[in-house]
Enzyme design. Structure first.
Site, PDB file in Angstrom:
ATOM      1  N   ARG A  39       0.823  -1.216   0.000  1.00  0.00           N
ATOM      2  CA  ARG A  39       0.000   0.000   0.000  1.00  0.00           C
ATOM      3  C   ARG A  39       0.854   1.263   0.000  1.00  0.00           C
ATOM      4  O   ARG A  39       0.450   2.282  -0.569  1.00  0.00           O
ATOM      5  CB  ARG A  39      -0.950  -0.007   1.200  1.00  0.00           C
ATOM      6  CG  ARG A  39      -2.125  -0.946   0.973  1.00  0.00           C
ATOM      7  CD  ARG A  39      -3.013  -1.043   2.186  1.00  0.00           C
ATOM      8  NE  ARG A  39      -4.290  -1.671   1.841  1.00  0.00           N
ATOM      9  CZ  ARG A  39      -5.128  -2.172   2.726  1.00  0.00           C
ATOM     10  NH1 ARG A  39      -4.857  -2.118   4.026  1.00  0.00           N
ATOM     11  NH2 ARG A  39      -6.256  -2.718   2.335  1.00  0.00           N
ATOM     12  N   LYS A 209     -14.427 -13.626   8.162  1.00  0.00           N
ATOM     13  CA  LYS A 209     -15.829 -13.468   8.580  1.00  0.00           C
ATOM     14  C   LYS A 209     -16.820 -13.470   7.429  1.00  0.00           C
ATOM     15  O   LYS A 209     -16.694 -12.693   6.497  1.00  0.00           O
ATOM     16  CB  LYS A 209     -15.990 -12.150   9.347  1.00  0.00           C
ATOM     17  CG  LYS A 209     -15.447 -12.222  10.747  1.00  0.00           C
ATOM     18  CD  LYS A 209     -15.431 -10.867  11.403  1.00  0.00           C
ATOM     19  CE  LYS A 209     -16.785 -10.446  11.970  1.00  0.00           C
ATOM     20  NZ  LYS A 209     -16.731  -9.058  12.473  1.00  0.00           N
ATOM     21  N   GLY A 365      -6.440  -6.771   1.817  1.00  0.00           N
ATOM     22  CA  GLY A 365      -5.110  -6.561   2.378  1.00  0.00           C
ATOM     23  C   GLY A 365      -4.383  -7.871   2.630  1.00  0.00           C
ATOM     24  O   GLY A 365      -3.205  -8.032   2.258  1.00  0.00           O
ATOM     25  N   GLY A 389     -12.484  -4.302   1.588  1.00  0.00           N
ATOM     26  CA  GLY A 389     -13.878  -3.925   1.815  1.00  0.00           C
ATOM     27  C   GLY A 389     -14.404  -3.012   0.714  1.00  0.00           C
ATOM     28  O   GLY A 389     -15.529  -3.176   0.243  1.00  0.00           O
TER      29      GLY A 389
HETATM   30  P1  ADP Z   1      -8.640  -9.799   3.170  1.00  0.00           P
HETATM   31  O1  ADP Z   1      -7.826  -8.879   4.039  1.00  0.00           O
HETATM   32  O2  ADP Z   1      -7.836 -10.366   2.044  1.00  0.00           O
HETATM   33  O3  ADP Z   1      -9.934  -9.174   2.740  1.00  0.00           O
HETATM   34  P2  ADP Z   1      -9.841 -11.075   5.464  1.00  0.00           P
HETATM   35  O4  ADP Z   1      -9.351  -9.941   6.300  1.00  0.00           O
HETATM   36  O5  ADP Z   1     -11.270 -11.238   5.237  1.00  0.00           O
HETATM   37  O6  ADP Z   1      -9.043 -11.068   4.058  1.00  0.00           O
HETATM   38  O7  ADP Z   1      -9.352 -12.443   6.138  1.00  0.00           O
HETATM   39  C1  ADP Z   1      -7.994 -12.728   6.366  1.00  0.00           C
HETATM   40  C2  ADP Z   1      -7.794 -13.578   7.581  1.00  0.00           C
HETATM   41  O8  ADP Z   1      -8.590 -14.739   7.541  1.00  0.00           O
HETATM   42  C3  ADP Z   1      -6.357 -14.062   7.684  1.00  0.00           C
HETATM   43  O9  ADP Z   1      -5.760 -13.449   8.811  1.00  0.00           O
HETATM   44  C4  ADP Z   1      -6.473 -15.567   7.842  1.00  0.00           C
HETATM   45  O10 ADP Z   1      -5.593 -16.089   8.818  1.00  0.00           O
HETATM   46  C5  ADP Z   1      -7.904 -15.725   8.281  1.00  0.00           C
HETATM   47  N1  ADP Z   1      -8.422 -17.071   7.985  1.00  0.00           N
HETATM   48  C6  ADP Z   1      -8.579 -17.646   6.794  1.00  0.00           C
HETATM   49  N2  ADP Z   1      -9.034 -18.914   6.927  1.00  0.00           N
HETATM   50  C7  ADP Z   1      -9.164 -19.132   8.243  1.00  0.00           C
HETATM   51  C8  ADP Z   1      -9.605 -20.248   9.019  1.00  0.00           C
HETATM   52  N3  ADP Z   1      -9.972 -21.383   8.447  1.00  0.00           N
HETATM   53  N4  ADP Z   1      -9.625 -20.108  10.353  1.00  0.00           N
HETATM   54  C9  ADP Z   1      -9.235 -18.947  10.922  1.00  0.00           C
HETATM   55  N5  ADP Z   1      -8.820 -17.862  10.260  1.00  0.00           N
HETATM   56  C10 ADP Z   1      -8.781 -17.952   8.931  1.00  0.00           C
HETATM   57 MG    MG Z   2      -8.020  -8.341   6.126  1.00  0.00          MG
END
Ligand code: ADP
Ligand code: MG
Length: 409
Positions: A39, A209, A365, A389
C-alpha cells in the site's frame, strides 16, 4: 470524478499550493517492521506527481484500529519512514518529514515549514476521535481542522472510500478536490468487473468473517457464474449443509442466510464450489498437530484451518476455464506455514489464468500480502487491489461515500 489535472487547472497550477492527500497506508506491521509495503508503494505515484508540480504535500492516513486517542503501537512513524525511502529513490529532491500530531499547533507549524515539493506525513488519523465519529458535527469539526491545513484535497486511499469518515468524506466537501490516480485506476478495474465481466466469471471468497462478505455474496449470485468458497467463512457454509464443523470459525447467526444463498444459487444455476477436504488442527497455532479430513467428517474437537489437497485441485479445476476471476480472502490461516497451501494453490491458479489472458483481480489486504509473500509480482495478476472492503462494496453495487463525494466538483 475530477482528476488532479482538472484540479490543477481550476487552481491555476499547484505550485506553492498545499495539497492534503488521503492515502491508504494501512500496512501489516510486526512490531514496527512493515511486513508488506504494497500500500505504501501504491501511494507513491500520486504523491510524487503532486510534488513534481511543486505542490507542498500533506499526507494523511490511518493505521490499524486505535481507539480515538494516541497509541504508540499504531504510530505512522515507521510507515512515514518507508514512504520517505521510496520517495527518495526517485531522486526528485525535497524533504519527507513526519509530525507526531494529526491536527493542532505542531501539525500547523510543520505544514507552514514546507517548501514547494516537500512532503509531510501527519500522525495516524485515528488518534483523533473525530476521524471515525458517528456524530456528523464531530467529524465535520475534525475535517474542518484538516482542511485548514491545505488549499486542496486529493483522495487517493481506495481502501477507505467505502467509509464516510472525516478524512475521506467530510474534508472533500470543504476543499477543491480530485480523485488521485490510484483511486481512479482501482475504480476503472472494478467497474469493468461490475459491468462487463468476460465469462465464465468465477469469484473466490475466503477470509475470516462471512458477515463482512454477505452483501457481496448475495449480489454476486446474480452476476458471477461460479462462486468458490474457502477460508474461515466456509464453515458457516458447511454448517448450512448440515455438517459438523468442530471448533472452526462459525457464525451461527448467519447459517440460515447462507442456506438461503445456497438455494438461490441452485435456482439461478450459479455453481457454488465448496471444499471437499479440510486441514484440521487441535489448536490455532503453527505447531499444532494437524491432518486432512473429509469436509463432511470433521471431528468435533478440531478446527479447520485450511482447505485440503483435493479441494486445491478442485478449485484449480473450477478456475481453469474462467475468463474473469475475482479473489478476496485467503483460503486458510496462511500466516502459519502449515495452513498456507490452499491460499498458495488459488494464487497459482490465478497466475495461470493471467498467463492465458484472463482478467484476474486480487482484492483485500491479507490476500494481497499473501500473494506477495509467495513471491508473485504485480504483473502476475491483472490487478492487485489495495482495497478489500471497498472493492467488495463496489462490486456489490453500493454507493461508496468517498467516491460519490468526489462527483460533485
Ligand atoms: P482480506 O484482508 O484479504 O480481505 P480477510 O481480512 O477477510 O481477508 O481475512 C484474512 C484472515 O482470515 C487471515 O488473517 C487468515 O488467517 C484468516 N483465515 C482464513 N481462513 C481461516 C480459518 N480457516 N480459520 C481462521 N482464520 C482464517
Ligand atoms: Mg483483512
Amino acid at each position: 470524478m475530477r482528476t488532479v489535472e482538472q484540479l490543477s487547472e481550476d487552481l491555476g497550477g499547484l505550485s506553492g499550493r498545499t495539497v492534503l492527500v488521503r492515502s491508504d497506508l494501512n500496512v501489516p506491521l510486526d512490531g514496527s517492521t512493515i511486513t508488506d509495503d504494497g500500500r505504501v508503494r501504491a501511494s507513491v505515484p500520486t504523491i510524487d506527481g503532486l510534488r513534481e508540480q511543486g505542490a507542498r504535500v500533506v499526507v494523511c492516513a490511518h493505521l490499524g484500529r486505535p481507539k480515538g486517542s494516541p497509541d504508540p503501537a499504531y504510530s505512522l512513524a515507521p510507515v512515514a519512514a518507508r514512504l520517505g525511502e521510496l520517495l527518495e529513490q526517485d531522486g526528485r529532491g525535497g524533504t519527507v518529514s513526519f509530525v507526531e500530531e494529526t491536527v493542532g499547533e505542531r501539525a500547523a507549524a510543520a505544514v507552514a515549514a514546507l517548501d514547494d515539493g516537500d512532503v509531510l506525513v501527519l500522525e495516524n488519523l485515528r488518534f483523533h476521535p473525530g476521524e471515525t465519529a458517528k456524530a456528523d458535527e464531530d467529524r465535520a469539526d475534525f475535517a474542518r481542522q484538516l482542511a485548514d491545513l491545505a488549499d486542496a484535497f486529493v483522495s487517493d486511499g481506495f481502501g477507505v472510500v467505502h467509509r464516510a469518515q472525516a478524512s475521506v468524506y467530510d474534508v472533500a466537501r470543504l476543499l477543491p478536490h480530485a480523485a488521485g490516480g490510484l483511486v481512479r485506476s482501482e475504480v476503472e478495474v472494478m467497474r469493468a468487473l461490475r459491468e462487463d465481466p468476460q465469462r465464465p466469471y468465477a469469484v473466490v471468497l475466503g477470509g475470516a468473517k462471512v458477515s463482512d462478505k454477505l452483501g457481496v455474496i448475495e449480489s454476486l449470485i446474480s452476476v458471477a457464474d461460479r462462486l468458490l468458497v474457502g477460508g474461515g467463512m466456509v464453515f458457516t457454509f458447511l454448517k448450512a449443509q448440515g455438517h459438523e464443523v468442530g471448533t472452526s470459525l462459525l457464525e451461527e447467526d448467519q447459517v440460515d442466510t447462507v442456506k438461503g444463498y445456497l438455494d438461490t444459487a441452485a435456482e439461478r444455476g450459479v455453481e457454488i464450489v465448496l471444499p471437499t477436504d479440510i486441514v484440521v488442527a487441535d489448536a490455532f497455532s503453527a505447531d499444532a498437530a494437524h491432518e486432512v479430513v473429509a469436509a463432511d467428517a470433521m471431528p468435533a474437537d478440531r478446527m479447520g484451518l485450511d482447505i485440503g489437497p483435493d479441494s486445491q485441485e478442485l478449485f484449480a479445476q473450477r478456475l481453469a476455464d474462467a475468463r474473469t476471476v475475482f479473489w478476496n480472502g485467503p483460503m486458510g490461516a496462511f500466516e502459519m506455514a502449515p495452513f498456507a497451501d490452499g491460499t498458495r494453490a488459488v494464487a497459482a491458479a490465478l497466475v495461470e489464468r493471467t498467463r492465458e489472458g484472463a482478467m484476474t483481480v486480487v482484492g483485500g489486504g491479507d490476500s494481497a500480502a499473501a500473494v506477495r509473500e509467495f513471491g508473485y509480482a504485480e504483473d502476475d495478476f491483472g490487478h492487485i487491489s489495495t482495497g478489500g472492503g471497498a472493492s467488495l462494496e463496489y462490486l456489490e453495487g453500493k454507493d461508496l461515500p468517498g467516491l460519490s463525494v468526489l462527483e460533485d466538483a
